[in-house]
Design a protein around this motif. Structure first.
Motif, PDB file in Angstrom:
ATOM      1  N   UNK A 103      -2.880 -13.937  -1.300  1.00 32.13           N
ATOM      2  CA  UNK A 103      -4.271 -13.762  -0.885  1.00 32.13           C
ATOM      3  C   UNK A 103      -4.363 -13.077   0.471  1.00 32.13           C
ATOM      4  N   UNK A 104      -5.538 -12.517   0.716  1.00 29.49           N
ATOM      5  CA  UNK A 104      -5.871 -11.966   2.027  1.00 29.49           C
ATOM      6  C   UNK A 104      -7.350 -12.216   2.278  1.00 29.49           C
ATOM      7  N   UNK A 105      -7.709 -12.262   3.557  1.00 25.96           N
ATOM      8  CA  UNK A 105      -9.101 -12.440   3.953  1.00 25.96           C
ATOM      9  C   UNK A 105      -9.375 -11.489   5.107  1.00 25.96           C
ATOM     10  N   UNK A 106     -10.510 -10.812   5.046  1.00 28.60           N
ATOM     11  CA  UNK A 106     -10.850  -9.859   6.100  1.00 28.60           C
ATOM     12  C   UNK A 106     -12.339  -9.907   6.395  1.00 28.60           C
ATOM     13  N   UNK A 107     -12.654  -9.609   7.646  1.00 28.99           N
ATOM     14  CA  UNK A 107     -14.042  -9.360   8.015  1.00 28.99           C
ATOM     15  C   UNK A 107     -14.196  -7.850   8.150  1.00 28.99           C
ATOM     16  N   UNK A 108     -15.413  -7.372   7.951  1.00 24.11           N
ATOM     17  CA  UNK A 108     -15.678  -5.942   8.049  1.00 24.11           C
ATOM     18  C   UNK A 108     -16.842  -5.703   8.989  1.00 24.11           C
ATOM     19  N   UNK A 109     -16.862  -4.539   9.610  1.00 27.81           N
ATOM     20  CA  UNK A 109     -17.883  -4.223  10.608  1.00 27.81           C
ATOM     21  C   UNK A 109     -18.570  -2.895  10.271  1.00 27.81           C
ATOM     22  N   UNK A 110     -19.479  -2.495  11.152  1.00 32.96           N
ATOM     23  CA  UNK A 110     -20.307  -1.297  10.985  1.00 32.96           C
ATOM     24  C   UNK A 110     -21.028  -1.372   9.652  1.00 32.96           C
ATOM     25  N   UNK A 111     -20.914  -0.342   8.818  1.00 34.94           N
ATOM     26  CA  UNK A 111     -21.632  -0.389   7.545  1.00 34.94           C
ATOM     27  C   UNK A 111     -20.767  -0.949   6.416  1.00 34.94           C
ATOM     28  N   UNK A 112     -19.739  -1.729   6.777  1.00 36.85           N
ATOM     29  CA  UNK A 112     -18.944  -2.436   5.786  1.00 36.85           C
ATOM     30  C   UNK A 112     -17.686  -1.724   5.344  1.00 36.85           C
ATOM     31  N   UNK A 113     -17.374  -0.583   5.929  1.00 34.77           N
ATOM     32  CA  UNK A 113     -16.179   0.133   5.507  1.00 34.77           C
ATOM     33  C   UNK A 113     -15.100   0.194   6.587  1.00 34.77           C
ATOM     34  N   UNK A 114     -15.289  -0.555   7.664  1.00 36.60           N
ATOM     35  CA  UNK A 114     -14.296  -0.587   8.741  1.00 36.60           C
ATOM     36  C   UNK A 114     -13.784  -2.018   8.884  1.00 36.60           C
ATOM     37  N   UNK A 115     -12.455  -2.149   8.856  1.00 33.16           N
ATOM     38  CA  UNK A 115     -11.830  -3.461   8.965  1.00 33.16           C
ATOM     39  C   UNK A 115     -12.148  -4.077  10.315  1.00 33.16           C
ATOM     40  N   UNK A 116     -12.585  -5.335  10.279  1.00 40.06           N
ATOM     41  CA  UNK A 116     -12.820  -6.083  11.506  1.00 40.06           C
ATOM     42  C   UNK A 116     -11.561  -6.853  11.853  1.00 40.06           C
TER      43      UNK A 116
END
Length: 184
Positions: A103-116
């Motif tokens: 598994x992996x978990x990520x947050x995203x920033x800007x309009x949802x296409x940049x890895x946070x």
């Protein structure tokens, strides 16, 4: 004549503005999912597909969007066997030759296409798992439970994009129901 043209223009504009806005969220989701995330209720949109890149099992993806429909969180569990039972979850990585559920978990920033921030599965005393409680081979419907603990790791990305984000993210009491299907 000019008055009628003005009235017709206003009418056309009002009809056009009443049309339903199109969603930018992809039409791939099916089912329901819920859990607690660090003790708070959490849910998202879910889909499942065969694990073509890994050649084994299936994967589920759970995504969370904000009100502006920008992707903000993504939880992905891969290489889940098509059988009942509990499977230990490891960190999703380059080890494609193993049969470990990962598994992996990520947050995203800007309009949802940049890895946070990117998190890896915690490898401590508490075991992360996914359990398949039902699977219908004919319809592809599958349901189950999951619990997984993620930690922000130095070796993953290096620095947090959100310094206020927690170092540990725990999904507990997770329940899901979805349909495994090929995506377009």
């Amino acid at each position: 004549m000019m008055k009628n043209l003005l009235l017709l223009s206003i009418l056309a504009f009002s009809i056009q503005s009443c049309e339903e806005e199109q969603s930018i969220i992809p039409d791939v989701y099916w089912g329901e999912v819920s859990a607690t995330k660090n003790g708070q209720p959490w849910s998202g949109l879910i889909y499942a597909q065969p694990n073509e890149p890994y050649g084994y099992g299936f994967s589920i993806s759970i995504d969370v969007y904000n009100k502006q429909e920008f992707l903000r969180e993504s939880l992905h569990i891969a290489k889940i066997p098509y059988e009942f039972g509990r499977n230990r979850i490891d960190t999703l990585g380059i080890r494609v030759d193993t049969l470990l559920t990962a598994a992996s978990y990520a947050t995203l920033v800007n309009d949802g296409d940049i890895l946070g921030d990117l998190f890896k599965v915690y490898e401590g005393e508490t075991e992360s798992f996914i359990s398949i409680t039902s699977y219908n081979e004919k319809t592809g419907e599958v349901s189950g439970d999951f619990e997984v603990i993620f930690v922000f790791g130095e070796g993953v990305v290096g620095t947090k994009s959100d310094p206020t984000a927690p170092d540990t993210v725990r999904f507990a009491n997770g329940k899901f129901r979805t349909k495994i299907r090929e995506l377009p």
